[in-house]
Design an enzyme around this catalytic site. Sequence first.
Site, PDB file in Angstrom:
ATOM      1  N   THR A  80       0.680  -1.013  -0.013  1.00 30.46           N
ATOM      2  CA  THR A  80      -0.056  -0.081  -0.326  1.00 30.46           C
ATOM      3  C   THR A  80       0.378   1.258  -0.078  1.00 30.46           C
ATOM      4  OG1 THR A  80      -0.275  -0.082   2.401  1.00 30.46           O
ATOM      5  CG2 THR A  80      -2.017  -1.444   0.768  1.00 30.46           C
ATOM      6  N   SER A 108       5.543  -1.158  -1.120  1.00 34.18           N
ATOM      7  CA  SER A 108       4.983  -0.435  -2.213  1.00 34.18           C
ATOM      8  C   SER A 108       6.071  -0.200  -2.853  1.00 34.18           C
ATOM      9  CB  SER A 108       3.647   0.306  -1.393  1.00 34.18           C
ATOM     10  OG  SER A 108       3.325   1.456  -3.019  1.00 34.18           O
ATOM     11  N   TYR A 131       5.782  -1.415 -10.541  1.00 32.58           N
ATOM     12  CA  TYR A 131       4.574  -0.769 -11.051  1.00 32.58           C
ATOM     13  C   TYR A 131       5.757  -1.094 -12.675  1.00 32.58           C
ATOM     14  CZ  TYR A 131       1.367   0.580  -8.473  1.00 32.58           C
ATOM     15  OH  TYR A 131      -0.347   0.503  -7.634  1.00 32.58           O
ATOM     16  N   THR A 157       2.528  -5.534 -10.063  1.00 31.57           N
ATOM     17  CA  THR A 157       0.766  -5.383 -10.411  1.00 31.57           C
ATOM     18  C   THR A 157       0.660  -5.347 -11.573  1.00 31.57           C
ATOM     19  OG1 THR A 157       0.996  -4.549  -8.049  1.00 31.57           O
ATOM     20  CG2 THR A 157      -0.551  -4.261  -9.324  1.00 31.57           C
ATOM     21  N   ARG A 166     -11.367   7.176  -9.092  1.00 31.91           N
ATOM     22  CA  ARG A 166     -11.373   8.254  -7.554  1.00 31.91           C
ATOM     23  C   ARG A 166     -11.955   8.542  -7.104  1.00 31.91           C
ATOM     24  NH1 ARG A 166      -4.664   4.943  -6.891  1.00 31.91           N
ATOM     25  NH2 ARG A 166      -5.741   2.848  -8.029  1.00 31.91           N
ATOM     26  N   LYS A 229       0.726  -9.708  -9.788  1.00 32.79           N
ATOM     27  CA  LYS A 229      -0.338  -9.639  -8.922  1.00 32.79           C
ATOM     28  C   LYS A 229      -1.539  -8.522  -9.871  1.00 32.79           C
ATOM     29  CE  LYS A 229      -1.723  -6.457  -4.315  1.00 32.79           C
ATOM     30  NZ  LYS A 229      -2.773  -5.706  -5.187  1.00 32.79           N
ATOM     31  N   SER A 248      -6.627 -10.508  -7.045  1.00 36.42           N
ATOM     32  CA  SER A 248      -6.577  -9.174  -6.610  1.00 36.42           C
ATOM     33  C   SER A 248      -7.382  -8.276  -7.399  1.00 36.42           C
ATOM     34  CB  SER A 248      -5.032  -8.655  -5.730  1.00 36.42           C
ATOM     35  OG  SER A 248      -5.332  -6.886  -5.793  1.00 36.42           O
ATOM     36  N   HIS A 250      -6.825  -4.592  -7.143  1.00 36.67           N
ATOM     37  CA  HIS A 250      -6.293  -3.563  -6.444  1.00 36.67           C
ATOM     38  C   HIS A 250      -7.418  -3.098  -5.047  1.00 36.67           C
ATOM     39  CE1 HIS A 250      -3.402  -1.347  -7.852  1.00 36.67           C
ATOM     40  NE2 HIS A 250      -3.384  -0.295  -6.684  1.00 36.67           N
ATOM     41  N   ARG A 285     -11.164  -9.138   7.201  1.00 36.32           N
ATOM     42  CA  ARG A 285     -10.978  -8.114   7.857  1.00 36.32           C
ATOM     43  C   ARG A 285     -10.961  -9.205   9.236  1.00 36.32           C
ATOM     44  NH1 ARG A 285      -9.955  -5.153   4.600  1.00 36.32           N
ATOM     45  NH2 ARG A 285     -11.025  -2.647   3.655  1.00 36.32           N
TER      46      ARG A 285
END
Length: 361
Positions: A80, A108, A131, A157, A166, A229, A248, A250, A285
């Site tokens: 992250t 990350s 990346y 990724t 977003r 990923k 994933s 993302h 979680r």
Amino acid sequence: MEGEPVNVNEFQELARQALPKMYYDYYTGGAEDQYTLKENVEAFHRITFRPRVLVDVSRIDMSTTVLGYKVSAPIMIAPTAMHKLAHPEGEVATARAAAACNTIMVLSFMSTCTVEEVASSCNAIRFFQLYVYKRRDVSAQLIQRAERNGYKGIVLTVDTPRLGRREADIKNKMVAPQLKNFEGLLSTEVDHDEGSNLEAFAKGTFDASLCWRDLGWLRSITNLPILIKGVLTREDGCGSRVDGIIVSNHGARQLDYTPATISVLEEVVHAVGGKVPVLFDGGVRRGTDVFKALALGAQAVLVGRPVVYGLAAKGEYGVKRVIEMLKDELELTMALSGCPSVKDITRSHIRTERERLHSML
């Protein structure tokens, strides 16, 4: 909220109280309508248990291996970005927590501490997330620095030819700090008056031409194992080309209305057919979530947002508590399900929504 958190979810509210709104929205937000963001968590709720009884569970062993590295439990720290937005010690605090919990941290590519700072901070097993930029030399130099500093794997990724929409970041005009890893290589400052600074930066730097044949280029510049990923389909679950696959979406931050990762995990596991390990990312979680992912064929899970929430709320201690809570809940779930070790967790220990509906026909 009074007293110490008693579960991972309660760290989110502590993080909300601790963080500026722009940064809290950045960490919590998903793409567009955030349908997949909700589904990543809620899809776990539709999977139920089939526990076994009269099994000796007086000793529970959660340990396992990932790419040959032994970890205390099948719970890893996902990559992250920009941990210093959450806490002044940033990724160094997260890495120290990983070391204390004897687990693997994936650093990350967009970290606010350098590859070298994190490597020198502790003895955690570290992978490096990558990346691929239009300027391949930048990506190559970061890989080489990671390899020189003892990182044990590359997590490529593959779901980000462009950044997802977003909307909270657009409204907040989210601004990314200058990232120390790129000093002398690339500026992360973007002259962009409208919307998200991050989105503009990604559009100018991410290589949208990246494709399967580029794995050959990546193999030519590193000896480290490569995991990809961002896989969500059996068609892409072709494990022979890489050393591992991470299912994933993302964190639901890219393409909205993709399925929850737990709902496609088994499809990818079957496609891979045991050729390489399959790891899982998205919506974890609870320790029960970890158990469900393992039952569907994952070798381990990666945890993202809860780690950041723990970091924002209580620094290194908060990250440790998040991992410890998940481990404690997993241990209890294993005991109550009749599984003394990770290898005892099988597909027959759970029932999916599809199976429930089929039984009603």
